[in-house]
Design a protein around this motif. Structure first.
Motif, PDB file in Angstrom:
ATOM      1  N   THR A  74       6.024  -4.651   5.914  1.00  0.00           N
ATOM      2  CA  THR A  74       5.427  -3.503   6.590  1.00  0.00           C
ATOM      3  C   THR A  74       5.156  -3.858   8.044  1.00  0.00           C
ATOM      4  O   THR A  74       5.032  -5.019   8.407  1.00  0.00           O
ATOM      5  CB  THR A  74       4.093  -3.087   5.933  1.00  0.00           C
ATOM      6  N   ARG A  75       5.059  -2.823   8.845  1.00  0.00           N
ATOM      7  CA  ARG A  75       4.653  -2.985  10.230  1.00  0.00           C
ATOM      8  C   ARG A  75       3.597  -1.949  10.487  1.00  0.00           C
ATOM      9  O   ARG A  75       3.897  -0.759  10.382  1.00  0.00           O
ATOM     10  CB  ARG A  75       5.845  -2.788  11.175  1.00  0.00           C
ATOM     11  N   PRO A  76       2.370  -2.275  10.741  1.00  0.00           N
ATOM     12  CA  PRO A  76       1.835  -3.627  10.877  1.00  0.00           C
ATOM     13  C   PRO A  76       1.866  -4.376   9.546  1.00  0.00           C
ATOM     14  O   PRO A  76       1.902  -3.761   8.472  1.00  0.00           O
ATOM     15  CB  PRO A  76       0.401  -3.412  11.362  1.00  0.00           C
ATOM     16  N   ALA A  77       1.862  -5.678   9.665  1.00  0.00           N
ATOM     17  CA  ALA A  77       1.910  -6.548   8.475  1.00  0.00           C
ATOM     18  C   ALA A  77       0.657  -6.371   7.635  1.00  0.00           C
ATOM     19  O   ALA A  77      -0.399  -5.954   8.126  1.00  0.00           O
ATOM     20  CB  ALA A  77       2.067  -8.002   8.909  1.00  0.00           C
ATOM     21  N   GLY A  78       0.784  -6.711   6.347  1.00  0.00           N
ATOM     22  CA  GLY A  78      -0.379  -6.721   5.464  1.00  0.00           C
ATOM     23  C   GLY A  78      -0.626  -5.446   4.696  1.00  0.00           C
ATOM     24  O   GLY A  78      -1.675  -5.304   4.056  1.00  0.00           O
ATOM     25  N   CYS A  79       0.304  -4.502   4.705  1.00  0.00           N
ATOM     26  CA  CYS A  79       0.092  -3.241   3.995  1.00  0.00           C
ATOM     27  C   CYS A  79       0.808  -3.170   2.654  1.00  0.00           C
ATOM     28  O   CYS A  79       0.735  -2.157   1.971  1.00  0.00           O
ATOM     29  CB  CYS A  79       0.508  -2.069   4.878  1.00  0.00           C
ATOM     30  N   ALA A  80       1.499  -4.241   2.278  1.00  0.00           N
ATOM     31  CA  ALA A  80       2.119  -4.277   0.950  1.00  0.00           C
ATOM     32  C   ALA A  80       1.038  -4.575  -0.082  1.00  0.00           C
ATOM     33  O   ALA A  80       0.179  -5.431   0.138  1.00  0.00           O
ATOM     34  CB  ALA A  80       3.221  -5.317   0.894  1.00  0.00           C
ATOM     35  N   TYR A  81       1.045  -3.848  -1.176  1.00  0.00           N
ATOM     36  CA  TYR A  81       0.045  -4.012  -2.239  1.00  0.00           C
ATOM     37  C   TYR A  81       0.648  -4.859  -3.348  1.00  0.00           C
ATOM     38  O   TYR A  81       1.768  -4.618  -3.787  1.00  0.00           O
ATOM     39  CB  TYR A  81      -0.352  -2.638  -2.793  1.00  0.00           C
ATOM     40  N   HIS A  82      -0.102  -5.859  -3.788  1.00  0.00           N
ATOM     41  CA  HIS A  82       0.328  -6.727  -4.896  1.00  0.00           C
ATOM     42  C   HIS A  82      -0.746  -6.696  -5.960  1.00  0.00           C
ATOM     43  O   HIS A  82      -1.881  -7.100  -5.710  1.00  0.00           O
ATOM     44  CB  HIS A  82       0.567  -8.150  -4.398  1.00  0.00           C
ATOM     45  N   ASP A  83      -0.398  -6.205  -7.153  1.00  0.00           N
ATOM     46  CA  ASP A  83      -1.338  -6.108  -8.261  1.00  0.00           C
ATOM     47  C   ASP A  83      -1.649  -7.508  -8.774  1.00  0.00           C
ATOM     48  O   ASP A  83      -0.755  -8.236  -9.186  1.00  0.00           O
ATOM     49  CB  ASP A  83      -0.735  -5.255  -9.380  1.00  0.00           C
ATOM     50  N   GLU A  84      -2.915  -7.873  -8.727  1.00  0.00           N
ATOM     51  CA  GLU A  84      -3.310  -9.205  -9.165  1.00  0.00           C
ATOM     52  C   GLU A  84      -3.722  -9.251 -10.626  1.00  0.00           C
ATOM     53  O   GLU A  84      -4.120 -10.280 -11.130  1.00  0.00           O
ATOM     54  CB  GLU A  84      -4.451  -9.712  -8.267  1.00  0.00           C
ATOM     55  N   ALA A  85      -3.619  -8.118 -11.324  1.00  0.00           N
ATOM     56  CA  ALA A  85      -3.993  -8.072 -12.740  1.00  0.00           C
ATOM     57  C   ALA A  85      -2.939  -8.699 -13.641  1.00  0.00           C
ATOM     58  O   ALA A  85      -3.215  -9.043 -14.772  1.00  0.00           O
ATOM     59  CB  ALA A  85      -4.251  -6.627 -13.160  1.00  0.00           C
ATOM     60  N   ALA A  86      -1.731  -8.810 -13.152  1.00  0.00           N
ATOM     61  CA  ALA A  86      -0.626  -9.306 -13.988  1.00  0.00           C
ATOM     62  C   ALA A  86      -0.647 -10.767 -14.170  1.00  0.00           C
ATOM     63  O   ALA A  86      -1.077 -11.658 -13.738  1.00  0.00           O
ATOM     64  CB  ALA A  86       0.707  -8.907 -13.384  1.00  0.00           C
TER      65      ALA A  86
END
Length: 81
Positions: free
Chosen positions: A69-81
């Motif tokens: 993404t631009r700006p960086a840091g907007c990708a979501y990663h599910d930490e429940a898995a």
């Protein structure tokens, strides 16, 4: 089962626009507890789309990878898995 996963994006910093490398994705709003229902968005032939929940403007940039993404840091990663 599908052969690929749909990228998820968030906007914790409240950016006016987020550039992404895909046209089909999920918007989650922001990190919990400030998230909204995970909504599927598809730009179709357009180059941008506004999330109906959080009003983030997503713009397609084909030079970005699916998880960039631009700006960086907007990708979501599910930490429940």
């Amino acid at each position: 089962m599908a052969g690929h996963s749909i990228p998820h994006f968030q906007n914790d910093a409240g950016h006016a626009a987020v550039e992404i490398g895909v046209k089909e994705f999920m918007c989650v709003g922001a990190s919990q507890p400030f998230d909204h229902p995970h909504v599927y968005l598809d730009m179709g032939d357009d180059e941008e789309i506004v999330c109906p929940y959080c009003s983030t403007l997503y713009k397609h940039d084909p030079s970005l990878k699916a998880d960039e993404t631009r700006p960086a840091g907007c990708a979501y990663h599910d930490e429940a898995a």
